[in-house]
Design an enzyme around this catalytic site. Structure first.
Site, PDB file in Angstrom:
ATOM      1  N   SER A  49       0.842  -1.290  -0.175  1.00 56.34           N
ATOM      2  CA  SER A  49      -0.038  -0.074   0.263  1.00 56.34           C
ATOM      3  C   SER A  49       1.032   1.133  -0.005  1.00 56.34           C
ATOM      4  O   SER A  49       2.114   1.227   0.301  1.00 56.34           O
ATOM      5  CB  SER A  49      -0.825  -0.016   1.256  1.00 56.34           C
ATOM      6  N   ASP A  81      -1.209  -1.447  -3.968  1.00 55.16           N
ATOM      7  CA  ASP A  81      -2.437  -1.519  -3.534  1.00 55.16           C
ATOM      8  C   ASP A  81      -2.931  -0.077  -3.258  1.00 55.16           C
ATOM      9  O   ASP A  81      -2.293   0.787  -2.582  1.00 55.16           O
ATOM     10  CB  ASP A  81      -2.452  -2.379  -2.213  1.00 55.16           C
ATOM     11  N   HIS A  82      -4.209   0.178  -3.545  1.00 53.14           N
ATOM     12  CA  HIS A  82      -4.862   1.676  -3.422  1.00 53.14           C
ATOM     13  C   HIS A  82      -4.201   2.615  -3.946  1.00 53.14           C
ATOM     14  O   HIS A  82      -4.039   3.738  -2.952  1.00 53.14           O
ATOM     15  CB  HIS A  82      -5.202   1.730  -1.806  1.00 53.14           C
ATOM     16  N   ASP A 103      -7.106   3.673  -7.155  1.00 51.46           N
ATOM     17  CA  ASP A 103      -8.291   3.680  -6.407  1.00 51.46           C
ATOM     18  C   ASP A 103      -8.812   5.007  -6.516  1.00 51.46           C
ATOM     19  O   ASP A 103      -8.503   5.997  -5.960  1.00 51.46           O
ATOM     20  CB  ASP A 103      -8.009   3.368  -4.937  1.00 51.46           C
ATOM     21  N   ALA A 209     -11.383  -8.562   2.923  1.00 51.62           N
ATOM     22  CA  ALA A 209     -11.990  -9.887   2.751  1.00 51.62           C
ATOM     23  C   ALA A 209     -11.480 -10.699   4.162  1.00 51.62           C
ATOM     24  O   ALA A 209     -11.862 -11.680   4.110  1.00 51.62           O
ATOM     25  CB  ALA A 209     -11.555 -10.619   1.409  1.00 51.62           C
ATOM     26  N   ASN A 250      -8.255 -10.099  -1.192  1.00 51.37           N
ATOM     27  CA  ASN A 250      -7.061  -9.124  -0.717  1.00 51.37           C
ATOM     28  C   ASN A 250      -7.337  -9.529   1.118  1.00 51.37           C
ATOM     29  O   ASN A 250      -8.217  -9.448   1.668  1.00 51.37           O
ATOM     30  CB  ASN A 250      -7.509  -7.572  -0.718  1.00 51.37           C
ATOM     31  N   THR A 251      -6.059  -9.553   1.446  1.00 51.28           N
ATOM     32  CA  THR A 251      -5.861  -9.888   3.144  1.00 51.28           C
ATOM     33  C   THR A 251      -4.717  -8.967   3.558  1.00 51.28           C
ATOM     34  O   THR A 251      -3.763  -9.174   3.026  1.00 51.28           O
ATOM     35  CB  THR A 251      -5.546 -11.361   3.445  1.00 51.28           C
ATOM     36  N   THR A 253      -5.568  -7.690   7.344  1.00 47.90           N
ATOM     37  CA  THR A 253      -5.748  -7.529   8.661  1.00 47.90           C
ATOM     38  C   THR A 253      -5.584  -8.866   9.316  1.00 47.90           C
ATOM     39  O   THR A 253      -5.105  -9.068  10.242  1.00 47.90           O
ATOM     40  CB  THR A 253      -7.436  -7.392   8.886  1.00 47.90           C
TER      41      THR A 253
END
Ligand code: G3H
Ligand code: 13P
Ligand code: ZN
Length: 304
Positions: A49, A81-82, A103, A209, A250-251, A253
């Site tokens: 990210s 990412d993003h 994004d 997700a 996407n993982t 967390t």
């Protein structure tokens, strides 16, 4: 080995499994993801990210991902990412990322289409795949944030895909980033997903997700943490989503939870140990187990 995002997603979309996208921020998380993928013979998407880039350094984090990915026979895509900052996007393209997410989901539709198309144009020349986002995924991370959830409209999704030429699309069907995903019962809008899939016919992406496994919550709380009311995406609903067009999951967390559970337990049980390597080894073990579990859920084992 390093591969294109599109190559991984074309196959997973066709065969109705999903490729795991794992967010990495440091060497230890990266090593654990790669080792788990090697054990499971699973391809994966290694993602950074803008927050990860700010934390670890862009060139630095990219170099270690590239270096480790090139040493294995397992295919890995390296993904931004993003992406929101055009300087970061351009630098990612220069460095050699094989997938870029733009994004623009918080912007009005026309502006989202415009900036997404701009990134597609930049990437197409270099054979890099682009992920766009339509609708908003809730929750707040370090630099990725959205307070209001707007679910993806299937008709607008088709228009977005046609006008931008994205290779894959992140959709909002009820998930949120972080550990607090649902106030009431966990529920994904599978009907909406079916309609989006029918009208877009390209690989779809599920953000926010993470499963938020109870075993990590229990350990974190047992060893001094506080995570009241956390709730993730149940496995059965995730599997339904994968049957209906989700080809990339996407993982982040769950990686954070596994890491923290391992470290909290280790520190409490080994009060005299001050060696960061012992501490990190425990976190790495937890992450490896989590990623292996995730790969089984996504159905990507032996797809390398
Ligand atoms: O989608 C968000 C990811 O979990 C990245 O979060 O901005 O805290 O690195 P971050
Ligand atoms: P989680 O917070 O559910 O792990 O989602 C991560 C994500 O969507 C990264 O883009
Ligand atoms: Zn996300």
């Amino acid at each position: 080995m390093i591969t294109s995002l599109q190559k991984l997603l074309t196959k997973s979309y066709k065969e109705k499994y999903a490729v795991g996208h794992f967010n990495v921020n440091n060497l230890e998380i990266l090593q654990s993801v790669i080792t788990a993928c090697e054990k499971m013979k699973s391809p994966a998407i290694i993602a950074t990210s803008e927050g990860a880039i700010k934390y670890a350094g862009h060139k630095e984090i990219f170099s270690i991902i590239k270096n480790l990915a090139e040493q294995t026979k397992i295919p890995f895509a390296i993904h931004l990412d993003h992406g929101q900052d055009f300087d970061v996007i351009k630098k990612s393209i220069q460095l050699g990322y094989t997938g870029i997410m733009i994004d623009g989901s918080h912007k009005p539709l026309e502006e989202n289409i415009k900036i997404t198309k701009k990134v597609v144009n930049l990437c197409q020349k270099k054979g890099i795949s682009v992920e766009g986002e339509l609708g908003t995924i809730g929750g707040a991370e370090d630099l990725v944030e959205s307070r209001n959830i707007v679910l993806t409209d299937p008709k607008i999704a088709r228009e977005f895909v046609e006008k931008t030429g994205v290779d894959c699309l992140a959709v909002a069907i009820g998930t949120s980033h972080g550990a607090y995903k649902f106030k009431e019962n966990a529920k994904l809008d599978i009907e909406r997903l079916q309609q989006i899939n029918k009208s877009c016919k390209i690989p779809l992406v599920l953000h926010g997700a993470s499963e938020v496994p109870q075993k990590y919550i229990q350990l974190i709380e047992k060893y001094g943490g506080k995570l009241e009311g956390v709730k993730g995406v149940p496995t059965l609903q995730l599997k339904k989503a994968i049957k209906n067009g989700i080809a990339k999951v996407n993982t982040d967390t769950d990686l954070r939870l596994a890491f923290t559970a391992g470290i909290r337990e280790f520190l409490t049980k080994n009060k005299e140990d001050i060696d960061p390597r012992h501490l990190m080894n425990e976190a790495k073990k937890f992450i490896r187990e989590m990623v292996e579990h995730r790969i089984k859920e996504l159905g990507s084992s032996c797809k390398a």
